[in-house]
Design a protein around this motif. Structure first.
Motif, PDB file in Angstrom:
ATOM      1  N   VAL A 115       0.851  -1.195   0.000  1.00 47.69           N
ATOM      2  CA  VAL A 115       0.000   0.000   0.000  1.00 47.69           C
ATOM      3  C   VAL A 115       0.884   1.241   0.000  1.00 47.69           C
ATOM      4  O   VAL A 115       1.844   1.325   0.776  1.00 47.69           O
ATOM      5  CB  VAL A 115      -0.946   0.023   1.223  1.00 47.69           C
ATOM      6  CG1 VAL A 115      -1.817   1.275   1.227  1.00 47.69           C
ATOM      7  CG2 VAL A 115      -1.822  -1.231   1.260  1.00 47.69           C
ATOM      8  N   GLU A 142      -3.394  -6.029  -5.204  1.00 45.57           N
ATOM      9  CA  GLU A 142      -4.616  -6.824  -5.059  1.00 45.57           C
ATOM     10  C   GLU A 142      -4.515  -7.895  -3.987  1.00 45.57           C
ATOM     11  O   GLU A 142      -5.535  -8.324  -3.436  1.00 45.57           O
ATOM     12  CB  GLU A 142      -4.996  -7.439  -6.403  1.00 45.57           C
ATOM     13  CG  GLU A 142      -5.481  -6.405  -7.391  1.00 45.57           C
ATOM     14  CD  GLU A 142      -5.971  -7.000  -8.698  1.00 45.57           C
ATOM     15  OE1 GLU A 142      -6.156  -8.234  -8.775  1.00 45.57           O
ATOM     16  OE2 GLU A 142      -6.176  -6.220  -9.641  1.00 45.57           O
ATOM     17  N   LEU A 145      -6.402  -6.899  -0.833  1.00 48.75           N
ATOM     18  CA  LEU A 145      -7.769  -6.405  -0.998  1.00 48.75           C
ATOM     19  C   LEU A 145      -8.793  -7.506  -0.733  1.00 48.75           C
ATOM     20  O   LEU A 145      -8.557  -8.667  -1.024  1.00 48.75           O
ATOM     21  CB  LEU A 145      -7.981  -5.875  -2.417  1.00 48.75           C
ATOM     22  CG  LEU A 145      -7.073  -4.759  -2.907  1.00 48.75           C
ATOM     23  CD1 LEU A 145      -7.464  -4.350  -4.323  1.00 48.75           C
ATOM     24  CD2 LEU A 145      -7.073  -3.564  -1.968  1.00 48.75           C
ATOM     25  N   THR A 146      -9.920  -7.093  -0.173  1.00 53.41           N
ATOM     26  CA  THR A 146     -11.100  -7.942  -0.047  1.00 53.41           C
ATOM     27  C   THR A 146     -12.271  -7.102  -0.534  1.00 53.41           C
ATOM     28  O   THR A 146     -12.474  -5.978  -0.045  1.00 53.41           O
ATOM     29  CB  THR A 146     -11.326  -8.384   1.413  1.00 53.41           C
ATOM     30  OG1 THR A 146     -10.204  -9.163   1.839  1.00 53.41           O
ATOM     31  CG2 THR A 146     -12.597  -9.214   1.540  1.00 53.41           C
ATOM     32  N   ASP A 147     -13.005  -7.611  -1.501  1.00 53.64           N
ATOM     33  CA  ASP A 147     -14.134  -6.893  -2.091  1.00 53.64           C
ATOM     34  C   ASP A 147     -13.722  -5.506  -2.581  1.00 53.64           C
ATOM     35  O   ASP A 147     -14.461  -4.525  -2.428  1.00 53.64           O
ATOM     36  CB  ASP A 147     -15.301  -6.788  -1.106  1.00 53.64           C
ATOM     37  CG  ASP A 147     -15.846  -8.145  -0.707  1.00 53.64           C
ATOM     38  OD1 ASP A 147     -15.830  -9.067  -1.556  1.00 53.64           O
ATOM     39  OD2 ASP A 147     -16.283  -8.283   0.455  1.00 53.64           O
ATOM     40  N   GLY A 148     -12.489  -5.395  -3.120  1.00 52.42           N
ATOM     41  CA  GLY A 148     -12.006  -4.140  -3.683  1.00 52.42           C
ATOM     42  C   GLY A 148     -11.538  -3.110  -2.669  1.00 52.42           C
ATOM     43  O   GLY A 148     -11.230  -1.981  -3.036  1.00 52.42           O
ATOM     44  N   LYS A 149     -11.477  -3.467  -1.389  1.00 55.44           N
ATOM     45  CA  LYS A 149     -11.040  -2.544  -0.334  1.00 55.44           C
ATOM     46  C   LYS A 149      -9.804  -3.104   0.366  1.00 55.44           C
ATOM     47  O   LYS A 149      -9.630  -4.322   0.459  1.00 55.44           O
ATOM     48  CB  LYS A 149     -12.152  -2.342   0.707  1.00 55.44           C
ATOM     49  CG  LYS A 149     -13.389  -1.679   0.161  1.00 55.44           C
ATOM     50  CD  LYS A 149     -14.410  -1.540   1.273  1.00 55.44           C
ATOM     51  CE  LYS A 149     -15.694  -0.934   0.765  1.00 55.44           C
ATOM     52  NZ  LYS A 149     -16.717  -0.860   1.820  1.00 55.44           N
ATOM     53  N   ILE A 150      -8.960  -2.191   0.888  1.00 57.44           N
ATOM     54  CA  ILE A 150      -7.784  -2.618   1.646  1.00 57.44           C
ATOM     55  C   ILE A 150      -8.252  -3.371   2.881  1.00 57.44           C
ATOM     56  O   ILE A 150      -9.106  -2.889   3.634  1.00 57.44           O
ATOM     57  CB  ILE A 150      -6.904  -1.413   2.026  1.00 57.44           C
ATOM     58  CG1 ILE A 150      -6.372  -0.744   0.751  1.00 57.44           C
ATOM     59  CG2 ILE A 150      -5.751  -1.848   2.934  1.00 57.44           C
ATOM     60  CD1 ILE A 150      -5.706   0.596   0.976  1.00 57.44           C
ATOM     61  N   ASP A 151      -7.709  -4.558   3.090  1.00 64.30           N
ATOM     62  CA  ASP A 151      -8.064  -5.430   4.203  1.00 64.30           C
ATOM     63  C   ASP A 151      -6.853  -5.501   5.137  1.00 64.30           C
ATOM     64  O   ASP A 151      -5.834  -6.089   4.801  1.00 64.30           O
ATOM     65  CB  ASP A 151      -8.415  -6.815   3.651  1.00 64.30           C
ATOM     66  CG  ASP A 151      -8.858  -7.798   4.712  1.00 64.30           C
ATOM     67  OD1 ASP A 151      -8.455  -7.658   5.895  1.00 64.30           O
ATOM     68  OD2 ASP A 151      -9.574  -8.748   4.349  1.00 64.30           O
ATOM     69  N   LYS A 176     -16.850  -0.801  14.989  1.00 71.71           N
ATOM     70  CA  LYS A 176     -17.185  -0.201  13.703  1.00 71.71           C
ATOM     71  C   LYS A 176     -17.296   1.308  13.896  1.00 71.71           C
ATOM     72  O   LYS A 176     -18.149   1.778  14.669  1.00 71.71           O
ATOM     73  CB  LYS A 176     -18.505  -0.793  13.180  1.00 71.71           C
ATOM     74  CG  LYS A 176     -18.850  -0.377  11.790  1.00 71.71           C
ATOM     75  CD  LYS A 176     -17.926  -1.035  10.776  1.00 71.71           C
ATOM     76  CE  LYS A 176     -18.386  -0.720   9.371  1.00 71.71           C
ATOM     77  NZ  LYS A 176     -17.377  -1.021   8.376  1.00 71.71           N
TER      78      LYS A 176
END
Length: 185
Positions: A115, A142, A145-151, A176
């Protein structure tokens, strides 16, 4: 009971920022910096003294990248922080990193660091050692990423403990944001 320690540079978590630059010959360089953070919506500020080759490189190219060290790269990240580019011509090779050119700024990205922020220099103040950069792009491999977001569980960024001089991975999710506090309304 609390214990006083006096005025010290202590902030938790303190990021482990890897600043990437090219020198006047196009050779990639990197340094480890901990005193930095977001200072505006698309700006980063980092405290880095003018004695660093990185600052000379940034002033020459008006660009830099900021990668976030992760658990897999803690040793190499520490190495680029303790060895000066003024003394070692190719720290990147010794660190085991592969530099690739950013498509957005005149600075390198490091394939092993997943990143990064790609930045243009806005200003540098020699007196305060404050470097300000405009974030023109955030990029992530990539693999983190999970579902297009940084995990963060895949990325595993590390933080610097300025008291004990340790590197620690960021931990588990505990809540959250902008949601959990609603329970107390």
């Amino acid at each position: 009971m609390r214990k006083d320690f006096g005025a010290k540079a202590v902030l938790y978590p303190m990021p482990v920022l890897i600043i990437g630059t090219y020198d006047e010959n196009g050779v990639p360089d990197a340094m480890n910096a901990a005193w930095g953070g977001i200072s505006e919506e698309t700006q980063i500020s980092i405290c880095v003294s003018e004695t660093h080759k990185t600052v000379k490189n940034i002033l020459g190219r008006k660009a830099f990248t900021v990668s976030f060290a992760d658990a897999d790269n803690a040793i190499a990240a520490d190495y680029v922080g303790i060895v000066s580019g003024n003394d070692v011509a190719d720290k990147i090779k010794k660190a085991g990193w592969t530099a690739v050119g950013s498509a957005n700024v005149d600075a390198p990205l490091f394939e092993q660091l997943p990143v990064a922020l790609e930045c243009r220099m806005i200003s540098y103040d020699e007196e305060s050692c404050r470097l300000v950069g405009e974030i023109v792009n955030v990029c992530a491999d990539e693999r983190v990423l999970t579902d297009g977001k940084i995990d963060l569980s895949k990325f595993r960024p590390i933080t610097y403990d300025p008291v004990n001089h340790d590197y620690l991975p960021l931990g588990d999710k505990v809540g959250k944001a902008f949601s959990d506090g609603l329970k107390l309304k």
